[in-house]
Design an enzyme around this catalytic site. Sequence first.
Site, PDB file in Angstrom:
ATOM      1  N   ASP A  26       0.876  -1.229  -0.096  1.00  8.17           N
ATOM      2  CA  ASP A  26      -0.055  -0.038   0.059  1.00  8.17           C
ATOM      3  C   ASP A  26       0.750   1.337   0.161  1.00  8.17           C
ATOM      4  O   ASP A  26       0.388   2.335   0.800  1.00  8.17           O
ATOM      5  CB  ASP A  26      -0.991  -0.045   1.112  1.00  8.17           C
ATOM      6  CG  ASP A  26      -1.984  -1.245   1.407  1.00  8.17           C
ATOM      7  OD1 ASP A  26      -1.781  -1.900   0.163  1.00  8.17           O
ATOM      8  OD2 ASP A  26      -2.465  -1.091   2.290  1.00  8.17           O
ATOM      9  N   LYS A 131      -6.393  -4.843  -3.042  1.00  6.78           N
ATOM     10  CA  LYS A 131      -7.258  -5.775  -1.757  1.00  6.78           C
ATOM     11  C   LYS A 131      -8.234  -4.559  -1.176  1.00  6.78           C
ATOM     12  O   LYS A 131      -7.943  -3.503  -1.244  1.00  6.78           O
ATOM     13  CB  LYS A 131      -6.247  -5.884  -1.047  1.00  6.78           C
ATOM     14  CG  LYS A 131      -5.248  -4.856  -0.299  1.00  6.78           C
ATOM     15  CD  LYS A 131      -4.254  -5.258   0.628  1.00  6.78           C
ATOM     16  CE  LYS A 131      -3.214  -4.254   1.356  1.00  6.78           C
ATOM     17  NZ  LYS A 131      -4.108  -3.492   2.262  1.00  6.78           N
ATOM     18  N   CYS A 164      -1.899  -2.427   7.700  1.00  3.45           N
ATOM     19  CA  CYS A 164      -1.896  -3.515   6.828  1.00  3.45           C
ATOM     20  C   CYS A 164      -0.569  -4.302   6.670  1.00  3.45           C
ATOM     21  O   CYS A 164      -0.727  -5.581   6.185  1.00  3.45           O
ATOM     22  CB  CYS A 164      -2.098  -2.623   5.480  1.00  3.45           C
ATOM     23  SG  CYS A 164      -3.861  -2.119   5.458  1.00  3.45           S
TER      24      CYS A 164
HETATM   25  C1  C5J Z   1      -2.839   0.404   5.688  1.00  5.35           C
HETATM   26  C2  C5J Z   1      -4.780   1.583   6.705  1.00  5.35           C
HETATM   27  N1  C5J Z   1      -2.573   0.228   4.364  1.00  5.35           N
HETATM   28  N2  C5J Z   1      -3.888   2.306   7.668  1.00  5.35           N
HETATM   29  N3  C5J Z   1      -4.225   1.028   5.790  1.00  5.35           N
HETATM   30  O1  C5J Z   1      -2.426   0.290   6.495  1.00  5.35           O
HETATM   31  O2  C5J Z   1      -5.971   1.940   6.828  1.00  5.35           O
END
Ligand code: C5J
Length: 224
Positions: A26, A131, A164
């Site tokens: 991400d 995702k 994540c």
């Molecule tokens: C991730 C989030 N990628 N913090 N998402 O950690 O909402």
Amino acid sequence: MGNVTVQAEPEPLPIDAARTAIVMIDMQRDFLEPGGFGEALGNDVSRLNSAVGPCRALLETARRREMLIIHTREGHRPDMSDAPRAKVERGAPAMRIGAPGPMGRILIRGERGHDIIEALAPRKGEPVVDKPGKGAFYATDLHLILQNRGIETLIVCGVTTEVCVHTTVREANDRGFRCLVPEDCCASYFPEFHEVGLRMIKAQGGIFGWVTDSKRLLAALNST
Ligand code: C5J
């Protein structure tokens, strides 16, 4: 490339680079740049910048070694049919998932904010896994991709450490993958969560995996 040993905690980890994948979680504008999802939730997004340089260096080495590199993006279909209400109904309505922002609709696939930052852009042939959840295995074909390549070990990087990255490490653990987390290749809006998240991974003999840093990891990957 043959076997190498990465110095790590709780103990050194021997890996076969041909059976090891980099999973870059991400690294999207929505989390790292102003005007996206991270900022909409009230976070100081500049706190994530520290991971960009180390991730870039790791990608360069991994590409040179022809290792499997997988990028993930958290986000939802434009019609939001895959976005649970429990996830969407958080924060002020004007700042929620799907709301218009300076980088397009927040956390929606195809929007500028949803894409991976320029510095870590995927190269041709590197799978990008979209995702809908926090974990990279949930409702995706990641497991299939890893199995088809005979992958045993994951080097998990990205943001955020305790959300994540952690969820993916836990999912991978239960599916039988060894997980190695280079601490400077991850970041959090909350330094204390980053710190504790990493401690949780390597505690109890490595209950979820191993923790290293990019210096020790690159030294190992460049040692053959
Ligand atoms: C991730 C989030 N990628 N913090 N998402 O950690 O909402």
